[in-house]
Design a protein around this motif. Structure first.
Motif, PDB file in Angstrom:
ATOM      1  N   ALA A 109       0.825  -1.204   0.000  1.00  0.00           N
ATOM      2  CA  ALA A 109       0.000   0.000   0.000  1.00  0.00           C
ATOM      3  C   ALA A 109       0.861   1.256   0.000  1.00  0.00           C
ATOM      4  CB  ALA A 109      -0.931  -0.005   1.213  1.00  0.00           C
ATOM      5  N   GLN A 110       1.989   1.209   0.706  1.00  0.00           N
ATOM      6  CA  GLN A 110       2.878   2.371   0.795  1.00  0.00           C
ATOM      7  C   GLN A 110       3.566   2.701  -0.521  1.00  0.00           C
ATOM      8  OE1 GLN A 110       5.380   1.188   4.093  1.00  0.00           O
ATOM      9  NE2 GLN A 110       4.202   2.439   5.550  1.00  0.00           N
ATOM     10  N   LEU A 111       3.559   1.774  -1.461  1.00  0.00           N
ATOM     11  CA  LEU A 111       4.155   2.058  -2.763  1.00  0.00           C
ATOM     12  C   LEU A 111       3.464   3.230  -3.455  1.00  0.00           C
ATOM     13  CD1 LEU A 111       4.513  -1.598  -4.098  1.00  0.00           C
ATOM     14  CD2 LEU A 111       6.418  -0.086  -3.498  1.00  0.00           C
ATOM     15  N   SER A 112       2.229   3.482  -3.092  1.00  0.00           N
ATOM     16  CA  SER A 112       1.471   4.587  -3.692  1.00  0.00           C
ATOM     17  C   SER A 112       1.483   5.838  -2.832  1.00  0.00           C
ATOM     18  CB  SER A 112       0.023   4.147  -3.932  1.00  0.00           C
ATOM     19  OG  SER A 112      -0.030   3.055  -4.826  1.00  0.00           O
ATOM     20  N   ASP A 113       2.295   5.838  -1.780  1.00  0.00           N
ATOM     21  CA  ASP A 113       2.350   7.001  -0.898  1.00  0.00           C
ATOM     22  C   ASP A 113       2.889   8.207  -1.665  1.00  0.00           C
ATOM     23  OD1 ASP A 113       3.345   8.884   1.276  1.00  0.00           O
ATOM     24  OD2 ASP A 113       2.557   7.261   2.509  1.00  0.00           O
ATOM     25  N   PRO A 114       2.264   9.373  -1.536  1.00  0.00           N
ATOM     26  CA  PRO A 114       2.772  10.564  -2.232  1.00  0.00           C
ATOM     27  C   PRO A 114       4.159  10.990  -1.756  1.00  0.00           C
ATOM     28  CG  PRO A 114       0.995  11.127  -0.711  1.00  0.00           C
ATOM     29  CD  PRO A 114       1.013   9.640  -0.820  1.00  0.00           C
ATOM     30  N   ASN A 115       4.538  10.568  -0.565  1.00  0.00           N
ATOM     31  CA  ASN A 115       5.900  10.783  -0.081  1.00  0.00           C
ATOM     32  C   ASN A 115       6.766   9.665  -0.658  1.00  0.00           C
ATOM     33  OD1 ASN A 115       8.333  10.806   1.329  1.00  0.00           O
ATOM     34  ND2 ASN A 115       7.392  11.513   3.234  1.00  0.00           N
ATOM     35  N   HIS A 116       7.560   9.974  -1.658  1.00  0.00           N
ATOM     36  CA  HIS A 116       8.303   8.933  -2.356  1.00  0.00           C
ATOM     37  C   HIS A 116       9.438   8.343  -1.537  1.00  0.00           C
ATOM     38  CE1 HIS A 116       6.794   9.746  -6.723  1.00  0.00           C
ATOM     39  NE2 HIS A 116       5.825   9.497  -5.859  1.00  0.00           N
ATOM     40  N   SER A 117       9.805   8.975  -0.446  1.00  0.00           N
ATOM     41  CA  SER A 117      10.768   8.366   0.465  1.00  0.00           C
ATOM     42  C   SER A 117      10.139   7.151   1.144  1.00  0.00           C
ATOM     43  CB  SER A 117      11.230   9.377   1.519  1.00  0.00           C
ATOM     44  OG  SER A 117      11.953  10.427   0.918  1.00  0.00           O
ATOM     45  N   ILE A 118       8.860   7.277   1.507  1.00  0.00           N
ATOM     46  CA  ILE A 118       8.137   6.147   2.092  1.00  0.00           C
ATOM     47  C   ILE A 118       7.938   5.059   1.041  1.00  0.00           C
ATOM     48  CG2 ILE A 118       5.906   5.430   3.039  1.00  0.00           C
ATOM     49  CD1 ILE A 118       5.736   8.168   4.389  1.00  0.00           C
ATOM     50  N   ALA A 119       7.569   5.470  -0.171  1.00  0.00           N
ATOM     51  CA  ALA A 119       7.371   4.500  -1.253  1.00  0.00           C
ATOM     52  C   ALA A 119       8.669   3.761  -1.578  1.00  0.00           C
ATOM     53  CB  ALA A 119       6.833   5.210  -2.492  1.00  0.00           C
ATOM     54  N   ALA A 120       9.786   4.484  -1.553  1.00  0.00           N
ATOM     55  CA  ALA A 120      11.084   3.863  -1.829  1.00  0.00           C
ATOM     56  C   ALA A 120      11.429   2.820  -0.768  1.00  0.00           C
ATOM     57  CB  ALA A 120      12.178   4.926  -1.896  1.00  0.00           C
ATOM     58  N   PHE A 121      11.146   3.148   0.491  1.00  0.00           N
ATOM     59  CA  PHE A 121      11.391   2.192   1.570  1.00  0.00           C
ATOM     60  C   PHE A 121      10.548   0.941   1.377  1.00  0.00           C
ATOM     61  CE2 PHE A 121      10.300   0.372   5.707  1.00  0.00           C
ATOM     62  CZ  PHE A 121      11.562   0.124   6.232  1.00  0.00           C
ATOM     63  N   ALA A 122       9.295   1.125   0.938  1.00  0.00           N
ATOM     64  CA  ALA A 122       8.414  -0.014   0.694  1.00  0.00           C
ATOM     65  C   ALA A 122       8.949  -0.891  -0.438  1.00  0.00           C
ATOM     66  CB  ALA A 122       7.012   0.479   0.362  1.00  0.00           C
ATOM     67  N   ALA A 123       9.453  -0.254  -1.502  1.00  0.00           N
ATOM     68  CA  ALA A 123      10.025  -1.020  -2.614  1.00  0.00           C
ATOM     69  C   ALA A 123      11.265  -1.782  -2.169  1.00  0.00           C
ATOM     70  CB  ALA A 123      10.365  -0.086  -3.770  1.00  0.00           C
ATOM     71  N   GLN A 124      12.076  -1.162  -1.323  1.00  0.00           N
ATOM     72  CA  GLN A 124      13.262  -1.840  -0.800  1.00  0.00           C
ATOM     73  C   GLN A 124      12.860  -3.055   0.025  1.00  0.00           C
ATOM     74  OE1 GLN A 124      15.859   0.585   1.573  1.00  0.00           O
ATOM     75  NE2 GLN A 124      17.068  -1.140   2.257  1.00  0.00           N
ATOM     76  N   TYR A 125      11.811  -2.911   0.817  1.00  0.00           N
ATOM     77  CA  TYR A 125      11.294  -4.031   1.622  1.00  0.00           C
ATOM     78  C   TYR A 125      10.925  -5.204   0.714  1.00  0.00           C
ATOM     79  CZ  TYR A 125       7.977  -6.695   4.480  1.00  0.00           C
ATOM     80  OH  TYR A 125       7.304  -7.703   5.127  1.00  0.00           O
ATOM     81  N   LEU A 126      10.227  -4.917  -0.388  1.00  0.00           N
ATOM     82  CA  LEU A 126       9.813  -5.981  -1.297  1.00  0.00           C
ATOM     83  C   LEU A 126      11.013  -6.604  -2.005  1.00  0.00           C
ATOM     84  CD1 LEU A 126       6.576  -4.408  -2.819  1.00  0.00           C
ATOM     85  CD2 LEU A 126       6.788  -6.008  -0.908  1.00  0.00           C
ATOM     86  N   PHE A 127      12.005  -5.766  -2.336  1.00  0.00           N
ATOM     87  CA  PHE A 127      13.235  -6.301  -2.927  1.00  0.00           C
ATOM     88  C   PHE A 127      13.898  -7.298  -1.986  1.00  0.00           C
ATOM     89  CE2 PHE A 127      17.889  -5.934  -2.652  1.00  0.00           C
ATOM     90  CZ  PHE A 127      18.233  -6.550  -3.843  1.00  0.00           C
ATOM     91  N   GLU A 128      14.032  -6.922  -0.730  1.00  0.00           N
ATOM     92  CA  GLU A 128      14.715  -7.783   0.233  1.00  0.00           C
ATOM     93  C   GLU A 128      13.954  -9.080   0.470  1.00  0.00           C
ATOM     94  OE1 GLU A 128      15.194  -5.177   3.557  1.00  0.00           O
ATOM     95  OE2 GLU A 128      16.949  -4.176   2.692  1.00  0.00           O
ATOM     96  N   ARG A 129      12.614  -9.017   0.419  1.00  0.00           N
ATOM     97  CA  ARG A 129      11.817 -10.238   0.604  1.00  0.00           C
ATOM     98  C   ARG A 129      11.864 -11.124  -0.634  1.00  0.00           C
ATOM     99  NH1 ARG A 129      12.387  -7.544   4.313  1.00  0.00           N
ATOM    100  NH2 ARG A 129      11.261  -7.537   6.301  1.00  0.00           N
ATOM    101  N   SER A 130      12.215 -10.541  -1.776  1.00  0.00           N
ATOM    102  CA  SER A 130      12.279 -11.314  -3.024  1.00  0.00           C
ATOM    103  C   SER A 130      13.681 -11.796  -3.349  1.00  0.00           C
ATOM    104  CB  SER A 130      11.783 -10.444  -4.194  1.00  0.00           C
ATOM    105  OG  SER A 130      10.468  -9.994  -3.972  1.00  0.00           O
ATOM    106  N   HIS A 131      14.668 -11.276  -2.666  1.00  0.00           N
ATOM    107  CA  HIS A 131      16.060 -11.608  -2.953  1.00  0.00           C
ATOM    108  C   HIS A 131      16.326 -13.078  -2.653  1.00  0.00           C
ATOM    109  CE1 HIS A 131      20.470 -11.500  -2.665  1.00  0.00           C
ATOM    110  NE2 HIS A 131      20.382 -10.449  -3.448  1.00  0.00           N
ATOM    111  N   THR A 132      17.194 -13.684  -3.430  1.00  0.00           N
ATOM    112  CA  THR A 132      17.454 -15.114  -3.291  1.00  0.00           C
ATOM    113  C   THR A 132      18.064 -15.487  -1.946  1.00  0.00           C
ATOM    114  OG1 THR A 132      19.578 -14.831  -4.410  1.00  0.00           O
ATOM    115  CG2 THR A 132      17.705 -15.488  -5.755  1.00  0.00           C
ATOM    116  N   SER A 133      18.585 -14.523  -1.217  1.00  0.00           N
ATOM    117  CA  SER A 133      19.117 -14.813   0.117  1.00  0.00           C
ATOM    118  C   SER A 133      17.998 -15.026   1.135  1.00  0.00           C
ATOM    119  CB  SER A 133      20.018 -13.665   0.591  1.00  0.00           C
ATOM    120  OG  SER A 133      19.278 -12.468   0.724  1.00  0.00           O
TER     121      SER A 133
END
Length: 223
Positions: free
Chosen positions: A56-80
């Motif tokens: 849900a935060q990916l659509s936050d108008p504050n793109h710093s929050i959206a960026a953090f959300a995208a990073q969270y999804l990256f880390e959960r998708s990473h092969t590690s």
């Protein structure tokens, strides 16, 4: 904390993929590893409350929050991550890909970086996500825009998306190849970018040659 994703060309066989991940801070170290793509999740469970919140935060108008959300999804998708395969299924089915693609249009470099990192990792070893990414309206336009020289480090990040989608889902190659400006941008990056960008762009072009419909335009570019 992981900040990078795949940044070299793929050597693909039926059973494994050789890849390089960037780990760490400003001058990331690299490690090579062979990853088995056969470990796909079967029937991924529902989203956790935290993952639903981040999406849900990916659509936050504050793109710093959206960026953090995208990073969270990256880390959960990473092969590690031991649950990477099922997390990719969850995220892909949630509608998050559209929101991440829109984040590539952000004026904040950090937001663009995290969006590209998340998309390229979601595409890694996941055909359905590759198709979803490339078919998302506006995605290829955003990628071509980020591949332009005035976008600096975003060039490499955007090329990673093309590299992974083309490498892991040949069905996406025709759409990539025939999108206006895509091949010219990749060729320019392969010949005029920095070392990392060149490697990724060359890898992306090599992956695209696996698609029969890509043969003619790629041959024209190399002529």
């Amino acid at each position: 904390r992981l900040h990078g994703t795949l940044n070299s060309a793929f050597a693909i066989t039926m059973d494994s993929v050789t890849k390089t991940h960037a780990l760490g801070g400003d001058t990331p170290a690299h490690r090579d590893e062979t990853y088995d793509c056969d470990g796909a999740a079967a029937g991924a469970p529902e989203l956790s409350d935290e993952m639903a919140l981040r999406i849900a935060q990916l659509s936050d108008p504050n793109h710093s929050i959206a960026a953090f959300a995208a990073q969270y999804l990256f880390e959960r998708s990473h092969t590690s991550n031991p649950r990477a395969a099922e997390n990719k299924d969850r995220i892909g089915r949630s509608g998050a890909i559209l929101r991440i693609c829109r984040l590539m249009e952000s004026e904040q470099e950090a937001a663009r970086f995290q969006a590209c990192s998340a998309l390229s990792e979601l595409a890694f070893c996941h055909e359905a996500n590759c198709r979803a990414i490339i078919s998302t309206p506006g995605c290829l336009e955003a990628v071509v825009t980020l591949l332009q020289p005035d976008n600096g480090t975003s060039q490499c990040d955007a090329a990673l998306i093309v590299n992974n989608c083309a490498a892991f889902c040949t069905d996406t190659c025709a759409s990539i190849v025939h999108y206006p400006g895509m091949l010219a941008a990749l060729q320019a990056l392969a010949t005029g970018g920095n070392t990392s960008s060149k490697n990724v762009a060359v890898g992306a072009l090599n992956s695209l040659t696996r698609c029969p419909s890509a043969g003619v335009p790629l041959a024209m570019l190399s002529a």
